[in-house]
Design a protein around this motif. Structure first.
Motif, PDB file in Angstrom:
ATOM      1  N   SER A 128       0.857  -1.187   0.000  1.00 15.04           N
ATOM      2  CA  SER A 128       0.000   0.000   0.000  1.00 15.04           C
ATOM      3  C   SER A 128       0.883   1.224   0.000  1.00 15.04           C
ATOM      4  N   SER A 129       0.472   2.262  -0.721  1.00 15.31           N
ATOM      5  CA  SER A 129       1.241   3.501  -0.732  1.00 15.31           C
ATOM      6  C   SER A 129       0.844   4.417   0.411  1.00 15.31           C
ATOM      7  N   ASP A 130      -0.227   4.055   1.113  1.00 17.19           N
ATOM      8  CA  ASP A 130      -0.730   4.876   2.219  1.00 17.19           C
ATOM      9  C   ASP A 130      -0.348   4.222   3.531  1.00 17.19           C
ATOM     10  N   ALA A 131       0.491   4.918   4.317  1.00 15.22           N
ATOM     11  CA  ALA A 131       0.978   4.349   5.576  1.00 15.22           C
ATOM     12  C   ALA A 131      -0.139   4.129   6.574  1.00 15.22           C
ATOM     13  N   ASP A 132      -1.250   4.854   6.437  1.00 13.44           N
ATOM     14  CA  ASP A 132      -2.358   4.736   7.378  1.00 13.44           C
ATOM     15  C   ASP A 132      -3.542   3.969   6.798  1.00 13.44           C
ATOM     16  N   ALA A 133      -3.314   3.222   5.713  1.00 18.05           N
ATOM     17  CA  ALA A 133      -4.418   2.531   5.064  1.00 18.05           C
ATOM     18  C   ALA A 133      -4.886   1.300   5.829  1.00 18.05           C
ATOM     19  N   GLY A 134      -4.137   0.901   6.826  1.00 19.01           N
ATOM     20  CA  GLY A 134      -4.557  -0.244   7.609  1.00 19.01           C
ATOM     21  C   GLY A 134      -4.299  -1.562   6.923  1.00 19.01           C
ATOM     22  N   ILE A 135      -3.263  -1.649   6.128  1.00 20.10           N
ATOM     23  CA  ILE A 135      -2.915  -2.896   5.448  1.00 20.10           C
ATOM     24  C   ILE A 135      -1.651  -3.450   6.102  1.00 20.10           C
ATOM     25  N   PRO A 136      -1.711  -4.650   6.659  1.00 16.63           N
ATOM     26  CA  PRO A 136      -0.548  -5.220   7.353  1.00 16.63           C
ATOM     27  C   PRO A 136       0.574  -5.551   6.382  1.00 16.63           C
ATOM     28  N   ASP A 137       1.784  -5.693   6.923  1.00 20.20           N
ATOM     29  CA  ASP A 137       2.950  -5.930   6.081  1.00 20.20           C
ATOM     30  C   ASP A 137       2.966  -7.340   5.499  1.00 20.20           C
ATOM     31  N   ILE A 138       2.767  -8.348   6.344  1.00 22.19           N
ATOM     32  CA  ILE A 138       2.775  -9.740   5.900  1.00 22.19           C
ATOM     33  C   ILE A 138       1.548 -10.446   6.466  1.00 22.19           C
ATOM     34  N   VAL A 139       0.921 -11.271   5.649  1.00 22.41           N
ATOM     35  CA  VAL A 139      -0.257 -12.034   6.069  1.00 22.41           C
ATOM     36  C   VAL A 139       0.037 -13.518   5.924  1.00 22.41           C
ATOM     37  N   GLY A 140      -0.336 -14.282   6.955  1.00 20.43           N
ATOM     38  CA  GLY A 140      -0.193 -15.727   6.906  1.00 20.43           C
ATOM     39  C   GLY A 140      -1.563 -16.369   6.736  1.00 20.43           C
ATOM     40  N   TYR A 141      -1.730 -17.161   5.657  1.00 28.04           N
ATOM     41  CA  TYR A 141      -3.015 -17.795   5.347  1.00 28.04           C
ATOM     42  C   TYR A 141      -2.956 -19.290   5.635  1.00 28.04           C
ATOM     43  N   ASP A 142      -4.080 -19.842   6.121  1.00 27.90           N
ATOM     44  CA  ASP A 142      -4.153 -21.290   6.306  1.00 27.90           C
ATOM     45  C   ASP A 142      -4.541 -21.951   4.991  1.00 27.90           C
ATOM     46  N   ALA A 143      -4.707 -23.283   5.024  1.00 23.84           N
ATOM     47  CA  ALA A 143      -4.973 -24.034   3.803  1.00 23.84           C
ATOM     48  C   ALA A 143      -6.275 -23.616   3.134  1.00 23.84           C
ATOM     49  N   GLY A 144      -7.227 -23.134   3.926  1.00 22.98           N
ATOM     50  CA  GLY A 144      -8.494 -22.709   3.366  1.00 22.98           C
ATOM     51  C   GLY A 144      -8.528 -21.259   2.930  1.00 22.98           C
ATOM     52  N   GLY A 145      -7.405 -20.579   3.023  1.00 24.57           N
ATOM     53  CA  GLY A 145      -7.328 -19.176   2.628  1.00 24.57           C
ATOM     54  C   GLY A 145      -7.704 -18.204   3.718  1.00 24.57           C
TER      55      GLY A 145
END
Length: 368
Positions: A61-78
């Motif tokens: 995200s280009s917006d530091a305050d957009a509320g998007i985390p840096d890394i996301v960990g997904y399980d097998a079901g997404g």
């Protein structure tokens, strides 16, 4: 100071977004190294009930305050099971940690999610306290805290909030990569570690009340007094001269983050200074003797004469294009007179090492 590695070198010259660079590099390792990923999830499972196998991805995200985390960990079901937020010196955004926690599944949903904040070691306590305060301000119920040192976690409203230092996390991942014989991943993690060490060294350390009291400036005044007493003593006992070889008078000088007094020993003009840069980054002493101050130097010859001092880490330091500095250590827990005696003795020893002539009769340093 050891080299920060290629990644750290490039980060300081080609980008102002070091956190994003470290995040992308970390995610790359987690996407390409089964051993590192297994070690990472095993570490996270100490804090939260998450699957052994997770898929990691970044969310740009280009917006530091957009509320998007840096890394996301997904399980097998997404499903989202882990959110990782990487920090160096940036503060928490308005979405952290409450909005992020709300995106995770809670125990009541039959699964558990983890928000992990990664910070430099020096910021762990400060950021951990701020995370607690924000959760309480939002009315979230905090459970008992677990973990210790630079890896801690706590249950918050059925979810898990954790914090870990870059150092501890990367050491764990490097050990996992080594155990899995993944030398490429270990080398990549070493590059990230070099960048993190560089960021730690350059990060602003939050001010404490004691630093704004009069104790620090009074101590600096005392350091300056010690410096003057050492130089006066060297001149009075004949160890040093107050004039250079050409008769030029020597005295006080100052520059960016340093100040001191110059004098001549063994035909070499030197400067005893209080140097904040060298003190903060090279060796724990405020006092540094610059060899060949205001003189053209023969660095190789000087270093050869100071060879016995170089066995002590960061005792002899080369700065810039060949400026040579020797750390003058100070004893602790003793009176000022003892400190002065010790410093004088060290400089006398340096004088003995800096003989005025080399084996061929030529000068080690050019005259001022």
């Amino acid at each position: 100071m050891k080299s920060p590695g290629l990644l750290g070198h490039l980060a300081t010259r080609l980008t102002s977004q070091s956190e994003n660079l470290a995040t992308e590099a970390l995610c790359y390792v987690l996407q390409t190294s089964a051993a590192a990923t297994a070690g990472f999830t095993a570490m996270l499972r100490k804090a939260a009930d998450i699957p052994e196998e997770l898929r990691f991805d970044t969310q740009a995200s280009s917006d530091a305050d957009a509320g998007i985390p840096d890394i996301v960990g997904y399980d097998a079901g997404g499903g989202t099971r882990v959110l990782l937020e990487a920090k160096f010196w940036a503060g928490l955004t308005k979405n952290q940690p409450v909005t992020y926690l709300e995106r995770l599944p809670a125990v009541g949903d039959g699964v558990e999610g983890l928000l992990l904040v990664v910070t430099p070691s020096l910021r762990v306590d400060l950021v951990w306290a701020e995370l607690h305060e924000r959760c309480l301000a939002a009315g979230l119920q905090l459970g008992g805290a677990s973990g210790f040192g630079e890896f801690r976690w706590i249950h918050v409203g059925g979810r898990v909030l954790g914090i870990i230092s870059w150092r501890v996390m990367l050491e764990h991942l490097q050990d996992a990569a080594t155990a899995g014989d993944d030398l490429v991943a270990r080398a990549n993690l070493g590059q990230i570690a070099g960048l993190c060490e560089l960021m730690d060294a350059e990060a602003f350390i939050p001010l404490g009340p004691e630093e704004l009291s009069g104790a620090l400036p009074r101590r600096l005044v005392q350091y300056d007094g010690i410096l003057s007493k050492v130089v006066d003593r060297l001149i009075s006992d004949g160890t040093a001269k107050s004039k250079a070889a050409n008769g030029t008078g020597l005295g006080r000088s100052a520059g960016t983050m340093w100040w001191g007094r110059s004098f001549a020993i063994s035909g070499v003009t030197c400067l005893l200074s209080i140097d904040a840069q060298l003190w903060g980054y090279r060796r724990y002493t405020p006092f540094w003797l610059r060899i060949g101050y205001l003189q053209p130097s023969r660095t190789d010859r000087v270093l050869d004469r100071l060879n016995e001092l170089q066995t002590d880490a960061e005792r002899v330091v080369i700065v810039g294009k060949g400026d040579i500095f020797v750390a003058i250590d100070t004893p602790t827990g003793v009176e000022e007179a003892t400190v002065v005696e010790s410093m004088v003795a060290q400089i006398v020893r340096i004088k003995d090492l800096l003989k005025p002539l080399d084996a061929s009769g030529g000068p080690v340093m050019g005259a001022v």
